[in-house]
Write a protein that holds these residues in place. Sequence first.
Motif, mmCIF file in Angstrom:
data_model
loop_
_atom_site.group_PDB
_atom_site.id
_atom_site.type_symbol
_atom_site.label_atom_id
_atom_site.label_comp_id
_atom_site.label_asym_id
_atom_site.label_seq_id
_atom_site.Cartn_x
_atom_site.Cartn_y
_atom_site.Cartn_z
ATOM 1 N N THR A 162 -8.578 4.837 2.208
ATOM 2 C CA THR A 162 -7.539 4.751 1.187
ATOM 3 C C THR A 162 -6.194 5.189 1.750
ATOM 4 O O THR A 162 -5.166 4.533 1.522
ATOM 5 N N TRP A 163 -6.180 6.273 2.509
ATOM 6 C CA TRP A 163 -4.940 6.770 3.108
ATOM 7 C C TRP A 163 -4.348 5.729 4.054
ATOM 8 O O TRP A 163 -3.152 5.461 4.021
ATOM 9 N N LEU A 164 -5.191 5.145 4.878
ATOM 10 C CA LEU A 164 -4.715 4.131 5.820
ATOM 11 C C LEU A 164 -4.233 2.870 5.104
ATOM 12 O O LEU A 164 -3.199 2.306 5.466
ATOM 13 N N ALA A 165 -4.982 2.443 4.095
ATOM 14 C CA ALA A 165 -4.583 1.241 3.348
ATOM 15 C C ALA A 165 -3.266 1.462 2.612
ATOM 16 O O ALA A 165 -2.430 0.558 2.535
ATOM 17 N N ALA A 166 -3.052 2.678 2.101
ATOM 18 C CA ALA A 166 -1.810 2.973 1.391
ATOM 19 C C ALA A 166 -0.624 3.042 2.348
ATOM 20 O O ALA A 166 0.519 2.863 1.932
ATOM 21 N N GLY A 167 -0.876 3.273 3.619
ATOM 22 C CA GLY A 167 0.203 3.335 4.600
ATOM 23 C C GLY A 167 0.530 1.992 5.220
ATOM 24 O O GLY A 167 1.502 1.853 5.951
ATOM 25 N N TRP A 168 -0.271 0.993 4.901
ATOM 26 C CA TRP A 168 -0.047 -0.338 5.457
ATOM 27 C C TRP A 168 1.252 -0.924 4.914
ATOM 28 O O TRP A 168 1.558 -0.805 3.736
ATOM 29 N N LEU A 215 -3.005 8.125 -4.771
ATOM 30 C CA LEU A 215 -3.921 7.001 -4.649
ATOM 31 C C LEU A 215 -5.280 7.463 -4.117
ATOM 32 O O LEU A 215 -6.327 7.002 -4.578
ATOM 33 N N CYS A 216 -5.276 8.388 -3.165
ATOM 34 C CA CYS A 216 -6.534 8.961 -2.655
ATOM 35 C C CYS A 216 -7.287 9.682 -3.769
ATOM 36 O O CYS A 216 -8.514 9.557 -3.887
ATOM 37 N N ILE A 231 -11.114 8.672 -5.114
ATOM 38 C CA ILE A 231 -12.251 9.597 -5.199
ATOM 39 C C ILE A 231 -12.747 9.711 -6.639
ATOM 40 O O ILE A 231 -13.956 9.714 -6.893
ATOM 41 N N CYS A 232 -11.831 9.783 -7.604
ATOM 42 C CA CYS A 232 -12.243 9.838 -9.020
ATOM 43 C C CYS A 232 -13.008 8.574 -9.400
ATOM 44 O O CYS A 232 -14.019 8.641 -10.104
ATOM 45 N N GLY A 233 -12.536 7.424 -8.942
ATOM 46 C CA GLY A 233 -13.226 6.172 -9.227
ATOM 47 C C GLY A 233 -14.620 6.152 -8.626
ATOM 48 O O GLY A 233 -15.573 5.679 -9.248
ATOM 49 N N PHE A 234 -14.745 6.686 -7.406
ATOM 50 C CA PHE A 234 -16.050 6.766 -6.753
ATOM 51 C C PHE A 234 -16.996 7.674 -7.543
ATOM 52 O O PHE A 234 -18.139 7.313 -7.808
#
Length: 118
Positions: free
Chosen positions: A49-55, A71-72, A76-79
């Motif tokens: 998630t961290w990497l995808a948000a930095g894209w 977003l992270c 985690i809450c969604g998981f």
Amino acid sequence: MGLEAEPLAAPHPYWPRDLEIRRYIPNDRPTWHSLAFLFSVSAALLMLTWLAAGWRGWTGAPMRPGRRLALCWFAICGFIHGVIEGWFSLYHTDIPGDQSFLSQLWKEYAKGDSRYVM
């Protein structure tokens, strides 16, 4: 005649000690296995998630750190709500006698609150 005695409940680690849990089967893996796997999956989800948000998407700029952290948090809450609690919602009656990973995780959680294994 025709009335068969129900099998005795297996001993369990839950309170109250005289709680009768039908079809209870103790976990076949140690607690640290379940927790290590859960935290590993959570860490991988956080990293992705961290990497995808930095894209750099169509805006050309990555998200700022505060938004990436938010977003992270939501990932985690969604998981937790979707997968872990979703498992309980679907299989709560089967958890005491089931040996799948998420059922064993719920049996560990129930050591703190036995309502989740009854």
